[in-house]
Each structure stands twice: as structure tokens, then as C-alpha cells.
Design a protein around this motif. Structure first.
Motif, PDB file in Angstrom:
ATOM      1  N   VAL A 105      20.192 -11.135 -19.439  1.00  0.00           N
ATOM      2  CA  VAL A 105      19.065 -10.023 -19.273  1.00  0.00           C
ATOM      3  C   VAL A 105      18.700  -9.625 -20.630  1.00  0.00           C
ATOM      4  CG1 VAL A 105      20.809  -7.972 -19.049  1.00  0.00           C
ATOM      5  CG2 VAL A 105      18.589  -7.736 -18.337  1.00  0.00           C
ATOM      6  N   ASN A 106      17.298  -9.684 -20.791  1.00  0.00           N
ATOM      7  CA  ASN A 106      16.712  -9.057 -21.985  1.00  0.00           C
ATOM      8  C   ASN A 106      16.203  -7.439 -21.776  1.00  0.00           C
ATOM      9  OD1 ASN A 106      13.923  -8.438 -23.472  1.00  0.00           O
ATOM     10  ND2 ASN A 106      14.844  -9.915 -24.839  1.00  0.00           N
ATOM     11  N   ILE A 107      16.448  -6.942 -22.495  1.00  0.00           N
ATOM     12  CA  ILE A 107      16.115  -5.355 -22.666  1.00  0.00           C
ATOM     13  C   ILE A 107      15.082  -5.053 -24.003  1.00  0.00           C
ATOM     14  CG2 ILE A 107      16.586  -2.954 -22.493  1.00  0.00           C
ATOM     15  CD1 ILE A 107      19.340  -3.865 -21.481  1.00  0.00           C
ATOM     16  N   ASP A 108      13.902  -4.807 -23.296  1.00  0.00           N
ATOM     17  CA  ASP A 108      12.819  -4.392 -24.455  1.00  0.00           C
ATOM     18  C   ASP A 108      12.436  -3.060 -24.542  1.00  0.00           C
ATOM     19  OD1 ASP A 108      10.465  -4.689 -26.078  1.00  0.00           O
ATOM     20  OD2 ASP A 108       9.856  -6.491 -24.906  1.00  0.00           O
ATOM     21  N   VAL A 109      12.470  -2.464 -25.806  1.00  0.00           N
ATOM     22  CA  VAL A 109      12.414  -0.987 -25.943  1.00  0.00           C
ATOM     23  C   VAL A 109      11.403  -0.721 -27.228  1.00  0.00           C
ATOM     24  CG1 VAL A 109      13.731   1.037 -27.023  1.00  0.00           C
ATOM     25  CG2 VAL A 109      14.863  -0.392 -25.188  1.00  0.00           C
ATOM     26  N   THR A 110      10.426   0.083 -26.761  1.00  0.00           N
ATOM     27  CA  THR A 110       9.626   0.682 -27.731  1.00  0.00           C
ATOM     28  C   THR A 110       9.354   2.097 -27.668  1.00  0.00           C
ATOM     29  OG1 THR A 110       8.254  -1.287 -27.246  1.00  0.00           O
ATOM     30  CG2 THR A 110       7.317   0.378 -28.762  1.00  0.00           C
ATOM     31  N   VAL A 111       9.572   2.987 -28.863  1.00  0.00           N
ATOM     32  CA  VAL A 111       9.839   4.214 -28.923  1.00  0.00           C
ATOM     33  C   VAL A 111       8.362   4.854 -29.604  1.00  0.00           C
ATOM     34  CG1 VAL A 111      10.943   6.087 -29.908  1.00  0.00           C
ATOM     35  CG2 VAL A 111      12.187   4.462 -28.579  1.00  0.00           C
ATOM     36  N   TYR A 112       7.860   5.852 -29.043  1.00  0.00           N
ATOM     37  CA  TYR A 112       6.658   6.485 -29.808  1.00  0.00           C
ATOM     38  C   TYR A 112       7.195   7.762 -30.229  1.00  0.00           C
ATOM     39  CZ  TYR A 112       1.978   8.602 -30.549  1.00  0.00           C
ATOM     40  OH  TYR A 112       1.003   9.138 -31.042  1.00  0.00           O
ATOM     41  N   TYR A 113       7.268   7.819 -31.688  1.00  0.00           N
ATOM     42  CA  TYR A 113       7.543   9.390 -32.203  1.00  0.00           C
ATOM     43  C   TYR A 113       7.158   9.321 -33.663  1.00  0.00           C
ATOM     44  CZ  TYR A 113      11.121  12.065 -34.390  1.00  0.00           C
ATOM     45  OH  TYR A 113      12.100  13.336 -34.929  1.00  0.00           O
ATOM     46  N   LYS A 114       6.514  10.717 -33.914  1.00  0.00           N
ATOM     47  CA  LYS A 114       5.848  11.048 -34.970  1.00  0.00           C
ATOM     48  C   LYS A 114       4.468  10.330 -35.134  1.00  0.00           C
ATOM     49  CE  LYS A 114       9.348  13.165 -37.549  1.00  0.00           C
ATOM     50  NZ  LYS A 114      10.392  13.416 -38.796  1.00  0.00           N
ATOM     51  N   GLY A 115       3.899   9.809 -34.289  1.00  0.00           N
ATOM     52  CA  GLY A 115       2.886   9.272 -34.115  1.00  0.00           C
ATOM     53  C   GLY A 115       2.614   7.643 -34.116  1.00  0.00           C
ATOM     54  N   VAL A 116       3.984   7.081 -34.362  1.00  0.00           N
ATOM     55  CA  VAL A 116       4.133   5.596 -34.472  1.00  0.00           C
ATOM     56  C   VAL A 116       4.905   4.884 -33.629  1.00  0.00           C
ATOM     57  CG1 VAL A 116       3.380   5.729 -37.038  1.00  0.00           C
ATOM     58  CG2 VAL A 116       5.914   5.647 -36.267  1.00  0.00           C
ATOM     59  N   HIS A 117       4.930   3.445 -33.494  1.00  0.00           N
ATOM     60  CA  HIS A 117       5.675   2.753 -32.531  1.00  0.00           C
ATOM     61  C   HIS A 117       6.902   2.185 -33.271  1.00  0.00           C
ATOM     62  CE1 HIS A 117       2.899   3.855 -28.914  1.00  0.00           C
ATOM     63  NE2 HIS A 117       2.001   3.768 -30.080  1.00  0.00           N
ATOM     64  N   GLY A 118       7.848   1.953 -32.544  1.00  0.00           N
ATOM     65  CA  GLY A 118       9.010   0.896 -32.945  1.00  0.00           C
ATOM     66  C   GLY A 118       9.458   0.217 -31.939  1.00  0.00           C
ATOM     67  N   ASP A 119       9.564  -1.148 -32.061  1.00  0.00           N
ATOM     68  CA  ASP A 119       9.664  -2.243 -30.777  1.00  0.00           C
ATOM     69  C   ASP A 119      10.861  -3.272 -31.362  1.00  0.00           C
ATOM     70  OD1 ASP A 119       9.176  -3.638 -28.778  1.00  0.00           O
ATOM     71  OD2 ASP A 119       7.059  -4.251 -29.355  1.00  0.00           O
ATOM     72  N   LEU A 120      11.541  -3.465 -30.370  1.00  0.00           N
ATOM     73  CA  LEU A 120      12.773  -4.399 -30.361  1.00  0.00           C
ATOM     74  C   LEU A 120      13.300  -4.752 -28.942  1.00  0.00           C
ATOM     75  CD1 LEU A 120      16.203  -2.947 -31.685  1.00  0.00           C
ATOM     76  CD2 LEU A 120      14.370  -1.771 -30.631  1.00  0.00           C
ATOM     77  N   ASN A 121      13.739  -6.003 -28.997  1.00  0.00           N
ATOM     78  CA  ASN A 121      14.574  -6.341 -27.632  1.00  0.00           C
ATOM     79  C   ASN A 121      15.741  -7.306 -28.132  1.00  0.00           C
ATOM     80  OD1 ASN A 121      13.640  -9.215 -27.192  1.00  0.00           O
ATOM     81  ND2 ASN A 121      11.743  -8.568 -26.944  1.00  0.00           N
TER      82      ASN A 121
END
Length: 402
Positions: free
Chosen positions: A232-248
Motif C-alpha cells: 500500500v502506498n500512502i501519499d500525504v500532502t500538508v498545507y501549512y503557513k501558505g505552502v505545501h509539502g508532499d511525499l509518499n
């Protein structure tokens, strides 16, 4: 969350052999069935598959448009408020959609949308599902050089995203549903003061993507329980302080067969080898060459329909980062740029098909697929992996153990 490559627009696969297809079954056209599963590369392939393909027409006639028989209760529904996703998240149905499934996996009902507290800073699609700034931004065509302040925000956001993914990884085991994984991602993101970027992005109904077995990317968390032997691949992106961070990352569920272990390890290595060449002056198209070389030497194929992407204040922007060889990506890397590399590697052919939900991309031959992703910053001397593993990250990959 992957960006869509230019090759995806017309990349229909033959329902019989998986080769590029431009012919469509006349009866499927009459019944208004999806192009996926109705297309063929030649009259010969169409004729050879007719005995099995015609059952698609019979099932469609017995069903309401795109859904099951009216009034029939779906035994896989876990309870009230759960339903199947359609139209890229814009509608629901109580019945499993009809589809010529490529592998053994099937969609399950999904739960209602998670709530985000009013005090959380939200991207412009949070309420109505429509990104407004992103599509018309100049940074869809020009690669942004981030300011030191923006880079620092990216570091903070990417660390949160890493911690969120690690929290999800810790509960991966047989018997856990992907909906439960999504709930962990949602709650951990909110607890950190962030917004889960995928939630309602172009109407995506969940807070992360969970892609099981033959799902390449953008799988929707649902009521299916993970089974021993799954990946199973889990793909997470967070939006915080106006920017995104993306990883899986792709994880093993219980006891996984040797071939799947080899696939996942190869995909991890593809990403690592691609990251190793990132520095100012390198052409973006070289990333695909490195990945393609390692994957094909290992006997696997590289997905062409989805790519890495620029990221920052925008979720998806320039540059596009194809992962396959002989690609036509333009531009060279410069210090201050941030983008993702996220190779999707298949055990069989590279071609993909789309489930009726409009999001879930699966392998055309039903064989397994794996993916890994990092958000990267090009520095003056090389690269900084903004979503890199932490000392507290769970010890889940055998090849990383000392």
C-alpha cells in the motif's frame, strides 16, 4: 500527489492486450460505457476478446447508468453514510459501479468527508473543490526561485508532512482499512495546524491517497481492510503557513511475496538514484533517464501518465518531472527551486486505466505498482530532501536496517 503527464490525455489501452488503442466497441458507444475497457488496438484484438467482452454489455443493460441494479442492497457497505465514489468525487452511489476490472482489487464504499476546524488556514479549493489561483498562475510555465523565507516555510511544512506520513505508516497491518489510515492522516495534520492538501482538491474526497496493489496512484481511502501480502502506498500532502509539502512511501502489509518486495525496493532505489543527480545545471529530463535505466534493468516498467511537479505556494506547478526515458521535459535546475520526484514503477506494462471514480489509476494488466516521493530543494551545491526520513521514522524497510 502526482501531476498528470502530457501523455495521459490519449493513452487509452487495449482492453485485450494493453497496447495503445484507438478503436472502440460500437455497442459500448451505444450503451455510453466508459472509454476505458471499451477500446481496442485492432479488429483482431476486438474479435478475439468478443466472447468475454460481450458480457460487459449484458451487465450494463441490467444496471442503471454506471451503477448496480436498482433496489439491490450492496453487501460490502459497512453502514449508513458510506457509499461509492463517482465523477472524481462529485457524486456517490450505493452500488458498486460496473467496470472491467484489470486485477483482483475492487472499490469499497467511502465514508463522509472529514471536517476541518474553522481556525485552520485553508487553500482556495477547500470549500467548493475548485482551485482558483493555481491554474492561472505564471508559475505553471515558469519555475519559481523561492525566497529564503519561503524556503524556510517549506522546510517546516515538509517536516510536518513527514511526521504525518510516519504516523500513518505505524498503523499499516492486516485488518486495518485505508479509511482508518486516512483518519490518522487527517487528525495528525489538523493537530499540527495544517490542512490536508488533497481534501476537496478538484473534489478529491479524502485527506490522503492510499494506493493498494495494482493501484498506481490516487487511490481513495475506503472500507476495504488491508490483507496479508498487500502493498500500500500512502501519499500525504500538508498545507501549512501558505505552502505545501508532499511525499509518499509504499509499505508491506504482513508477509509480502518476493517479487513485490523486489518491486518496492527497486522503486525506492529509483527515487534515490534520481535525487543523487539533482543540482544546479542538470536538465530536468535527466531524472527520467536515471529512473528508466534502473527500472528496466530490474525488469520493471515506468508509468508515463503521471509525473513529479513543482510545489510551494501552489500544490502543482512547473516544472513537470517525467520519470520515463527519452522524455521532453524542458529546463535546467537552479538553486532555490522546489519540486517532487515520485516514480511509479510497474511489475508489468507501464500503461494505466482509470476506475469509474475518476481518480484511481490502475495498471492495465492488473499487476502491482509501487511509488516513492520526496519534495526536494535545489541548493547551491546539490539538493536538500525536505521530506527526508527522521530518526523517529518507523523502521519499515528491510534494506535500510543496519
Amino acid at each position: 500527489m502526482a501531476g498528470e503527464s502530457d501523455v495521459s490525455e490519449n493513452a487509452l489501452s487495449c482492453a485485450n492486450c494493453g497496447k495503445p488503442a484507438n478503436l472502440k466497441c460500437p455497442k459500448c458507444i451505444e450503451l455510453k460505457l466508459p472509454r476505458e475497457g471499451s477500446s481496442f488496438c485492432s479488429q483482431e484484438c476486438f474479435k478475439s476478446s468478443w466472447s468475454s467482452h460481450k458480457s460487459v454489455h449484458a451487465k450494463a443493460k441490467l444496471s442503471s447508468p454506471g451503477i448496480g441494479t436498482p433496489g439491490e442492497k450492496d453487501s460490502s457497505s459497512p453502514g449508513e453514510g458510506w457509499s461509492y465514489c463517482l465523477r472524481r468525487g462529485q457524486s456517490r452511489t450505493p452500488k458498486m459501479p460496473h467496470f472491467d476490472w484489470t486485477g483482483t482489487l475492487r472499490p469499497y464504499p467511502i465514508s463522509v468527508k472529514c471536517i476541518v476546524p474553522a481556525n485552520i488556514d485553508k487553500p482556495d479549493w477547500a470549500d467548493d473543490g475548485i482551485p482558483k489561483i493555481e491554474p492561472n498562475s505564471d508559475f505553471q510555465h515558469t519555475v519559481e526561485i523561492k525566497s529564503p523565507d519561503l524556503i524556510e516555510k517549506m522546510r517546516e511544512t515538509c517536516r510536518i508532512a513527514r511526521e504525518v506520513l510516519d504516523a500513518a505508516a505505524r498503523i499499516v497491518r492486516p485488518g486495518v482499512t485505508t479509511d482508518e489510515i486516512d483518519k490518522v492522516v487527517h487528525d495528525a495534520t489538523i493537530a499540527a495546524g495544517g490542512y490536508p492538501s488533497p481534501l476537496n482538491y478538484h473534489f478529491f474526497p479524502k485527506s490522503c491517497c492510499t494506493s493498494v496493489n495494482e493501484v498506481i496512484c490516487h487511490g481513495i481511502p475506503d472500507a476495504r481492510k488491508l490483507e496479508d501480502g498487500d502493498i500500500v502506498n500512502i501519499d500525504v500532502t500538508v498545507y501549512y503557513k501558505g505552502v505545501h509539502g508532499d511525499l509518499n512511501e509504499t509499505y508491506f502489509v504482513g508477509n509480502v511475496d518476493e517479487e513485490s518486495q523486489r518491486l518496492v525496493k527497486c522503486t525506492y532505489e529509483c527515487l534515490e538514484k534520481a535525487i543523487a543527480i539533482v543540482k544546479p545545471g542538470v536538465r530536468f529530463r535527466e531524472i527520467g533517464e536515471v529512473i528508466n535505466r534502473h527500472a528496466t534493468m530490474s525488469g520493471f516498467s515506468v508509468v508515463k501518465s503521471y509525473c513529479g511537479h513543482g510545489i510551494g505556494e501552489l500544490f502543482h506547478c512547473a516544472p513537470n518531472i517525467p520519470h520515463y526515458g527519452r522524455n521532453k521535459a524542458v529546463g535546467i535546475m537552479k538553486a532555490g527551486q522546489t519540486f517532487t520526484i515520485e516514480p511509479m514503477i510497474n511489475a508489468g506494462i507501464w500503461r494505466d486505466r482509470m476506475w469509474p471514480d475518476g481518480w484511481t489509476a490502475v495498471t492495465a494488466d492488473g499487476k502491482r505498482s509501487a511509488q516513492f516521493e520526496h519534495t526536494l530543494l535545489v541548493t547551491d551545491t546539490g539538493v536538500e530532501v525536505l521530506t527526508g526520513r527522521l530518526q523517529t521514522s518507523p523502521d519499515v524497510f528491510p534494506w535500510l536496517k543496519s
